[in-house]
Design an enzyme around this catalytic site. Sequence first.
Site, mmCIF file in Angstrom:
data_model
loop_
_atom_site.group_PDB
_atom_site.id
_atom_site.type_symbol
_atom_site.label_atom_id
_atom_site.label_comp_id
_atom_site.label_asym_id
_atom_site.label_seq_id
_atom_site.Cartn_x
_atom_site.Cartn_y
_atom_site.Cartn_z
ATOM 1 N N ALA A 47 0.801 -1.221 0.000
ATOM 2 C CA ALA A 47 0.000 0.000 0.000
ATOM 3 C C ALA A 47 0.845 1.287 0.000
ATOM 4 O O ALA A 47 0.604 2.178 -0.817
ATOM 5 C CB ALA A 47 -0.968 -0.014 1.177
ATOM 6 N N ASP A 224 -3.860 -2.636 3.720
ATOM 7 C CA ASP A 224 -4.069 -2.003 2.428
ATOM 8 C C ASP A 224 -5.172 -0.962 2.467
ATOM 9 O O ASP A 224 -5.206 -0.065 1.639
ATOM 10 C CB ASP A 224 -4.384 -3.070 1.379
ATOM 11 C CG ASP A 224 -3.157 -3.887 1.033
ATOM 12 O OD1 ASP A 224 -2.463 -3.515 0.074
ATOM 13 O OD2 ASP A 224 -2.870 -4.868 1.736
ATOM 14 N N ASN A 234 -6.421 -6.452 4.455
ATOM 15 C CA ASN A 234 -5.015 -6.825 4.248
ATOM 16 C C ASN A 234 -4.978 -8.119 3.444
ATOM 17 O O ASN A 234 -6.020 -8.688 3.086
ATOM 18 C CB ASN A 234 -4.303 -6.981 5.600
ATOM 19 C CG ASN A 234 -2.790 -7.068 5.446
ATOM 20 O OD1 ASN A 234 -2.183 -6.234 4.774
ATOM 21 N ND2 ASN A 234 -2.167 -8.067 6.025
#
Length: 322
Positions: A47, A224, A234
Amino acid sequence: MRRTIDWTGDAVTIIDQTALPAEYRLLELRTVGELVDAIQRLAVRGAPALGAAGALGVVLATRAEGDVEAEAKRVARARPTAVNLSWGVSRALAKLPEGPEAVLAEALEILDEDERINHEASRLAAEVVLEHCERRPLRLLSHCNAGRLATVGWGSALGVVWHLHARGLVESVLVDETRPLLQGARLTAWELAEAGVPYRISPDGAAAAAMARGLVDCVLVGADRIAANGDVANKIGTYGLAIAARHHGVPFVVVAPSSTVDNTMPDGAGIVIEERDPGEVLSFGGTKVAPDGAEVFNPAFDVTPFELVTAVVTEHGPRSAG
């Protein structure tokens, strides 16, 4: 250390994460199309790194003949779950009225910020870990890759390991291999080996058994997207880890920069979960491992409810569920 993603004057340079650990390879990306392809095939991923990629994508768009805003939207749509990608695009695009050099300056500031912010977030998270664990060399469990390869530099969740290791407080890291693309086995293990941190790679399905045997003191993961209520998107498999950690009384700590927090998303139910190519599951190393015609469920991420999380830690400090 070389940054995972950087600007070299006329191109975006990335460490090609599809080549590791067999080969350390750099790629120069000079067009928006090349950058979008690199994002979608995970040559650049994570990310925070995607936030930088988004901003640098706008830089590339300003240097080409065409509609900058349309090309920027193309970058932002390359992967739907990580909010940092659209955040980086939006932040750089806001400077467009001031000209291409202002867009570049903003992108370069994002690169510098990312290293500072993740260093601070992981420092604060290390203190959270020590609040919940004995002050002795710890057995930590990681999932996917949240190290420097997932950021511009340093790392988020794996940054906690660097802080604790420097203080002599890491016995070893149990590395979930992270199927189907093995970001743990390929990338996290590579980073730990490079840093001289003891580690063992474990099948994803062995994590709960490791906790049951008392082999895990704390679980560390990145994110994320984090919803306003603290729900965490995630890498797929994170939710199951959180359930196992709660059952076994193991702290579960999420580490991410504040750019990963999406306050427009009330809770995790609204987070769009990317579904990946079925071929990632149907074959391994180029060899088919499933019958012809097999159907596939291949989500890239899952959502962990905040009540299963010990703390979400950004550069602004920890947020705890209970």
